[in-house]
Design an enzyme around this catalytic site. Structure first.
Site, short mmCIF file in Angstrom:
data_model
loop_
_atom_site.label_atom_id
_atom_site.label_comp_id
_atom_site.label_asym_id
_atom_site.label_seq_id
_atom_site.Cartn_x
_atom_site.Cartn_y
_atom_site.Cartn_z
CG ASP A 97 -14.91 -45.66 41.14
OD1 ASP A 97 -15.29 -44.75 40.38
OD2 ASP A 97 -15.35 -46.82 41.08
N GLY A 98 -16.06 -43.11 42.58
CA GLY A 98 -17.34 -42.79 43.23
C GLY A 98 -17.74 -41.33 43.16
CG ASN A 99 -14.86 -38.35 42.22
OD1 ASN A 99 -14.74 -38.75 43.38
ND2 ASN A 99 -13.84 -37.93 41.50
NE ARG A 109 -20.45 -45.15 41.49
CZ ARG A 109 -19.68 -46.04 42.09
NH1 ARG A 109 -20.23 -46.99 42.81
NH2 ARG A 109 -18.37 -45.99 41.95
CG HIS A 148 -15.04 -35.40 38.54
ND1 HIS A 148 -14.79 -36.70 38.93
CD2 HIS A 148 -15.68 -35.49 37.35
CE1 HIS A 148 -15.26 -37.53 38.01
NE2 HIS A 148 -15.81 -36.83 37.05
CB SER A 164 -7.93 -44.24 33.30
OG SER A 164 -9.11 -44.19 32.53
CG ASN A 208 -11.02 -41.73 33.10
OD1 ASN A 208 -10.34 -41.53 34.12
ND2 ASN A 208 -11.99 -42.63 33.09
NE ARG A 249 -15.15 -41.49 33.16
CZ ARG A 249 -15.37 -41.59 34.47
NH1 ARG A 249 -15.71 -40.51 35.15
NH2 ARG A 249 -15.26 -42.74 35.09
NE ARG A 251 -12.73 -49.16 41.74
CZ ARG A 251 -12.60 -49.24 40.42
NH1 ARG A 251 -11.63 -49.95 39.90
NH2 ARG A 251 -13.43 -48.60 39.63
CG LEU A 291 -6.21 -54.07 40.57
CD1 LEU A 291 -5.00 -54.96 40.32
CD2 LEU A 291 -5.89 -53.02 41.63
#
Ligand code: FPP
Length: 258
Positions: A24-26, A28, A41, A69, A72, A75, A192, A199
């Site tokens: 996670d965090g791509n 931001r 990404h 996911s 996703n 998106r 994570r 999760l």
């Protein structure tokens, strides 16, 4: 009273056999740099490469990466398209490296939902790498743990309806055996990145006894040094599997004296 049998030997965990990572965090990471989310990404794919190699070098048996996911798909279309292109680039671009490292690649999730230009090379690399033994790299794609559980439950219900299965025989092994991860050890450690602590529909059943490690480091910045920090934290955990701390200690002493 008879002593309960631990689910797994109660030894201090040396190295995790199966690691799951929620990357996670791509978005931001990219926004902080004034770049589009897709740049995050793309940088995240570099972090995938170095983490795969680092896990293999550290003797991890299974590394499961939450790459896309089931949720996703909702998106923005351009982001989904960019992620599909990145997956395609990864499978083609890293094919030689995956084979050279003796890595078996497997996709989990509702892979049939992926566009055929991704699914084709993915299935081909799964087949080509199926005899590799050095590590299994599981890419969770169009993956949702609830969806996976529903698929397994439905398959069991269909066997019951056909008269092949007695409902009384439905147990953990039967349900777990219908999951995409059947035959793999449960994840010992779930990491994570990106600072959130949840999760998000990842390996919910399999993570029953996983140690959960949360780091504020955004996925594109994640390095083998961060992986080692997670390993060090994991090595300090006392895994009890429902026993008391005293029981676990006694078990370790007993083993040491054998
Ligand atoms: C979550 O970050 C990340 C994803 C939904 C995609 C992960 C994909 C990659 C790391 C690259 C492609 C994968 C492979 C295997 C080549 P986010 O976008 O939700 O970040 P945010 O919370 O900062 O918005």
């Amino acid at each position: 009273m008879t002593r309960p049998i631990p689910l797994r030997p109660a030894e201090p965990p040396a190295a995790p056999r199966h690691i799951g990572i929620i990357m996670d965090g791509n978005g931001r990471w990219a926004n902080r740099r004034g770049q589009p989310r897709t740049a995050g990404h793309r940088e995240g794919a570099e972090a995938v490469n170095r983490t795969v190699t680092a896990c293999r070098e550290r003797g991890v048996e299974v590394l499961t990466l939450y790459a896309f996911s089931a949720q996703n798909w909702a998106r923005p279309e351009t982001e989904v398209a960019a992620l599909m292109q990145l997956l395609y680039d990864y499978v083609l671009g890293e094919r030689a490296s995956i084979m050279r490292q003796g890595i078996r690649l497997q996709a989990i999730g509702d892979v049939e939902q992926l566009p055929s230009f991704v699914r084709g090379p993915l299935r081909a690399l799964e087949a080509e790498s199926r005899h590799n033994h050095d590590m299994t790299l599981a890419l969770a794609l169009s993956y949702g743990s609830r969806e996976e559980l529903v698929r397994s439950a439905r398959a069991l219900a269909e066997r019951v309806a056909r008269g092949e299965l007695d409902p009384a025989d439905i147990d953990e092994a039967a349900l777990g055996g219908g999951l995409d991860t059947a035959g793999w050890p449960d994840p010992d450690l779930i990491i994570r990145t990106g600072g959130e602590r949840r999760l998000s529909n990842f390996l919910l059943w399999q993570a029953a006894y996983a140690e959960l490690y949360f780091t504020p480091v955004a996925w594109p910045d994640f390095t083998p040094h961060d992986l080692d920090a997670a390993f060090a934290w994991f090595a300090d955990r006392q895994r009890r599997f429902g026993l008391t701390g005293e029981q676990v200690e006694a078990d370790v002493m007993e083993r040491a004296s054998c």
